[in-house]
Design a protein around this motif. Structure first.
Motif, PDB file in Angstrom:
ATOM      1  N   TYR A 195      13.507 -47.588 -24.709  1.00 56.99           N
ATOM      2  CA  TYR A 195      12.742 -46.605 -25.468  1.00 56.99           C
ATOM      3  C   TYR A 195      12.553 -45.308 -24.683  1.00 56.99           C
ATOM      4  O   TYR A 195      11.495 -44.687 -24.727  1.00 56.99           O
ATOM      5  CB  TYR A 195      11.359 -47.137 -25.853  1.00 56.99           C
ATOM      6  N   GLY A 219      10.946 -45.327 -31.184  1.00 59.06           N
ATOM      7  CA  GLY A 219      12.080 -46.031 -31.764  1.00 59.06           C
ATOM      8  C   GLY A 219      13.175 -46.222 -30.746  1.00 59.06           C
ATOM      9  O   GLY A 219      13.012 -45.926 -29.552  1.00 59.06           O
ATOM     10  N   ILE A 236      17.648 -41.745 -33.734  1.00 61.31           N
ATOM     11  CA  ILE A 236      16.778 -42.907 -33.562  1.00 61.31           C
ATOM     12  C   ILE A 236      17.247 -43.951 -34.571  1.00 61.31           C
ATOM     13  O   ILE A 236      17.051 -43.803 -35.780  1.00 61.31           O
ATOM     14  CB  ILE A 236      15.302 -42.567 -33.779  1.00 61.31           C
ATOM     15  N   PRO A 239      12.875 -47.927 -35.861  1.00 56.78           N
ATOM     16  CA  PRO A 239      11.582 -47.969 -35.158  1.00 56.78           C
ATOM     17  C   PRO A 239      11.506 -49.195 -34.252  1.00 56.78           C
ATOM     18  O   PRO A 239      12.222 -50.188 -34.448  1.00 56.78           O
ATOM     19  CB  PRO A 239      10.558 -48.080 -36.297  1.00 56.78           C
ATOM     20  N   ARG A 240      10.676 -49.124 -33.252  1.00 55.76           N
ATOM     21  CA  ARG A 240      10.405 -50.292 -32.426  1.00 55.76           C
ATOM     22  C   ARG A 240       9.863 -51.425 -33.296  1.00 55.76           C
ATOM     23  O   ARG A 240       9.153 -51.195 -34.279  1.00 55.76           O
ATOM     24  CB  ARG A 240       9.406 -49.945 -31.327  1.00 55.76           C
ATOM     25  N   TRP A 274      16.455 -41.307 -39.173  1.00 55.84           N
ATOM     26  CA  TRP A 274      15.500 -40.731 -38.220  1.00 55.84           C
ATOM     27  C   TRP A 274      16.245 -39.963 -37.132  1.00 55.84           C
ATOM     28  O   TRP A 274      17.163 -40.491 -36.508  1.00 55.84           O
ATOM     29  CB  TRP A 274      14.691 -41.858 -37.605  1.00 55.84           C
ATOM     30  N   ARG A 289      12.023 -37.999 -40.461  1.00 54.31           N
ATOM     31  CA  ARG A 289      12.191 -39.399 -40.847  1.00 54.31           C
ATOM     32  C   ARG A 289      12.223 -39.532 -42.365  1.00 54.31           C
ATOM     33  O   ARG A 289      11.564 -38.783 -43.079  1.00 54.31           O
ATOM     34  CB  ARG A 289      11.033 -40.251 -40.313  1.00 54.31           C
TER      35      ARG A 289
END
Length: 328
Positions: A195, A219, A236, A239-240, A274, A289
């Protein structure tokens, strides 16, 4: 077929911070590639878009007309590209390593043995080439296994003009996009599973040292490029995942159990389109996004003269973004 075993490594990710203000990502046009999975997108010196596809072909697309042309076939899976003056390119090929494509489409190997999953590449003014390999443990279609395992087997590799190959950095957390600073003083490397964006100094008093330009991203950073606007553009991919973040510092057996669950119930990437952009000092400038399904799993982004194009591992088209009220 038996699923590959994972060897989990513990890591405590940083606590996800407030991402701050974001803006909608809007698709202006989709440009067919004639294939699937335009993983990396780059503008060549004539302003045309170059990308590699799942079938092994490298194509060039005119953003004004949408017409495309096949330039070559690598015989593998092309990922990161670096267009060269005159119509050639450097190509990171997942199966074949670092390749060179001549203007007439001839493919030759520059660095092959031991460098599978070559991911992204840049070249300096003296002919030095730097490229990343994402993982020595997993293949492209198993990349989620590396994220869950946290193998930290990514590398940054240099090929000198005389052909000498040197590994500069090891133990990278799924090394991905790489960018060379305009003054060639340092490289920027995306660590997808970390990250963060690392900075590796090439010249000056810090030469050989590596630090962090941007950390604790919200992300998974993928391919990156330097825009004509001087900004660092970062794709990206997703997302995480909160579950993955909770599992990473815990005993590895838990991740082994999760990995062996049916694929439909294992942690998966959240569908989103993203991109972010930063100054070369690491200040966030753009965060766009969209989760409306118009495009997804963005793995690359490039900007030239206010035109922003994105590519994706899972889409058939590249997409031009609507930036009229943002970039002017």
């Amino acid at each position: 077929m038996a699923r590959r075993l994972i060897r989990p490594r513990r890591w405590t990710p940083p606590r996800l911070a407030d991402p701050g203000p974001t803006a909608p990502l809007r698709i202006s046009r989709r440009l067919p590639t004639g294939g699937h999975g335009p993983e990396d997108v780059r503008f060549d010196d004539a302003g045309r878009i170059m990308t590699g596809l799942a079938g092994g072909t490298v194509v060039r697309i005119d953003p004004a007309t949408g017409t495309s042309a096949v330039l070559a076939s690598t015989g593998g899976r092309p990922l990161g590209l670096w267009p060269l003056a005159g119509g050639g390119a450097l190509i990171c090929d997942h199966d074949r390593g670092l390749l060179s494509m001549s203007p007439d489409g001839e493919i030759s190997a520059l660095v092959s043995p031991g460098y599978r999953f070559a991911s992204n590449v840049v070249a300096g003014s003296d002919g030095t080439i730097w490229f990343t390999t994402s993982t020595s443990r997993w293949a492209l279609d198993e990349h989620t296994g590396d994220i869950l395992e946290h193998s930290c087997t990514g590398r940054l590799v240099r090929r000198a003009p005389d052909g000498t190959v040197t590994t500069l950095l090891t133990d990278l957390k799924f090394a991905n996009g790489v960018v060379l600073a305009p003054d060639e003083s340092h490289l920027l490397i995306a660590e997808t599973a970390g990250y963060r964006i690392r900075r590796h100094w090439l010249t000056g008093p810090d030469a050989g040292r590596t630090d962090t330009l941007v950390g604790n991203l919200p992300g998974f950073p993928d391919n990156m490029s330097l825009g004509s606007d001087g900004l660092l553009w970062v794709a990206i991919a997703a997302p995480r995942n909160p579950l993955v973040d909770r599992l990473l510092p815990m005993p590895g057996l838990l991740r082994v159990l999760v990995w062996n669950l049916p694929e439909r119930v294992r942690p998966a990437a959240t569908p989103i389109a993203w991109v972010m952009a930063f100054t070369m000092e690491g200040k966030r400038v753009h965060d766009w996004r969209s989760s409306d399904g118009s495009y997804g799993f963005v793995t690359s982004v490039a900007e030239r003269d206010g035109v922003v194009v994105v590519g994706s591992l899972t889409e058939n088209d590249v997409a031009i973004l609507d930036t009229g009220d943002v970039l002017g």
